[in-house]
Design a protein around this motif. Structure first.
Motif, mmCIF file in Angstrom:
data_model
loop_
_atom_site.group_PDB
_atom_site.id
_atom_site.type_symbol
_atom_site.label_atom_id
_atom_site.label_comp_id
_atom_site.label_asym_id
_atom_site.label_seq_id
_atom_site.Cartn_x
_atom_site.Cartn_y
_atom_site.Cartn_z
ATOM 1 N N SER A 41 27.471 25.733 -134.897
ATOM 2 C CA SER A 41 27.112 26.854 -134.029
ATOM 3 C C SER A 41 27.527 26.560 -132.600
ATOM 4 O O SER A 41 27.730 25.407 -132.210
ATOM 5 N N SER A 42 27.625 27.606 -131.835
ATOM 6 C CA SER A 42 27.965 27.437 -130.427
ATOM 7 C C SER A 42 26.857 26.689 -129.693
ATOM 8 O O SER A 42 27.115 26.029 -128.688
ATOM 9 N N TRP A 43 25.626 26.764 -130.204
ATOM 10 C CA TRP A 43 24.522 26.032 -129.592
ATOM 11 C C TRP A 43 24.769 24.531 -129.643
ATOM 12 O O TRP A 43 24.381 23.797 -128.729
ATOM 13 N N GLY A 45 27.712 22.989 -129.535
ATOM 14 C CA GLY A 45 28.671 22.681 -128.474
ATOM 15 C C GLY A 45 28.034 22.768 -127.098
ATOM 16 O O GLY A 45 28.332 21.960 -126.205
ATOM 17 N N THR A 80 33.782 24.895 -124.870
ATOM 18 C CA THR A 80 34.850 25.709 -125.453
ATOM 19 C C THR A 80 35.026 25.388 -126.935
ATOM 20 O O THR A 80 35.189 26.302 -127.760
ATOM 21 N N GLY A 82 32.734 24.252 -128.901
ATOM 22 C CA GLY A 82 31.567 24.813 -129.586
ATOM 23 C C GLY A 82 31.693 26.303 -129.817
ATOM 24 O O GLY A 82 31.346 26.812 -130.883
ATOM 25 N N LEU A 83 32.210 27.004 -128.831
ATOM 26 C CA LEU A 83 32.402 28.451 -128.996
ATOM 27 C C LEU A 83 33.493 28.756 -130.018
ATOM 28 O O LEU A 83 33.379 29.699 -130.806
ATOM 29 N N ASP A 86 32.241 28.184 -133.682
ATOM 30 C CA ASP A 86 31.022 28.882 -134.065
ATOM 31 C C ASP A 86 31.178 29.490 -135.453
ATOM 32 O O ASP A 86 32.179 30.136 -135.752
#
Length: 147
Positions: A41-43, A45, A80, A82-83, A86
């Motif tokens: 998940s982006s969390w 990152g 970046t 992490g995003l 996602d």
């Protein structure tokens, strides 16, 4: 932390954190006998980027350029990544296999740090000089106090 981090340790710690979270998530899925894969998940990152940013002041930087460029760019790179990753699905056994060594490294590192004594300030800094002359104490009782 007691002493400055090396640049290499600073670069690795956010990645160890992310891999350890991946391992714990995969282990939870295996214990629950879940059929879903572990998703990045982006969390994750964002958490890694926050760790890098928070630890940057405690790094023993080798030069001025390194001190200026790395603390600004590395957390952004982690965020970046992490995003971009996602919702990427990782099978539970793969997540556990990738993250278990990182989780072990984090646990061992924290245990070693907790066993290490906390550095105390030098005794000379906290020395208080007490004068050798003493003042005579009054022998009478102050007003309003019953003896």
């Amino acid at each position: 932390m007691g002493r400055p981090l090396s640049v290499a340790a600073w670069l690795v710690l956010p990645l160890l954190f992310a891999a350890a979270v991946l391992a714990l998530t995969a282990a939870g899925g295996l214990l629950l006998d879940a059929t879903w894969p572990v998703t990045l998940s982006s969390w994750l990152g964002g958490g890694a980027a926050a760790i890098a940013a928070a630890l940057a002041p405690s790094v023993n930087w080798r030069g001025r350029r390194q001190r200026l460029v790395l603390p600004a760019t590395y957390p952004l790179l982690l965020l970046t990544a992490g995003l971009a990753s996602d919702a990427v699905a990782v099978p539970q056994p793969v997540g556990l296999a990738l993250g278990a060594p990182a989780l072990l490294a984090v646990v061992v590192g924290v245990a070693r740090r907790l066993r290490r004594p906390t550095p105390r300030p030098a005794d000379t800094e906290s020395t208080v000089v007490i004068p050798t002359q003493s003042r005579p104490t009054p022998s009478r009782t102050p007003r309003g106090v019953n003896a």
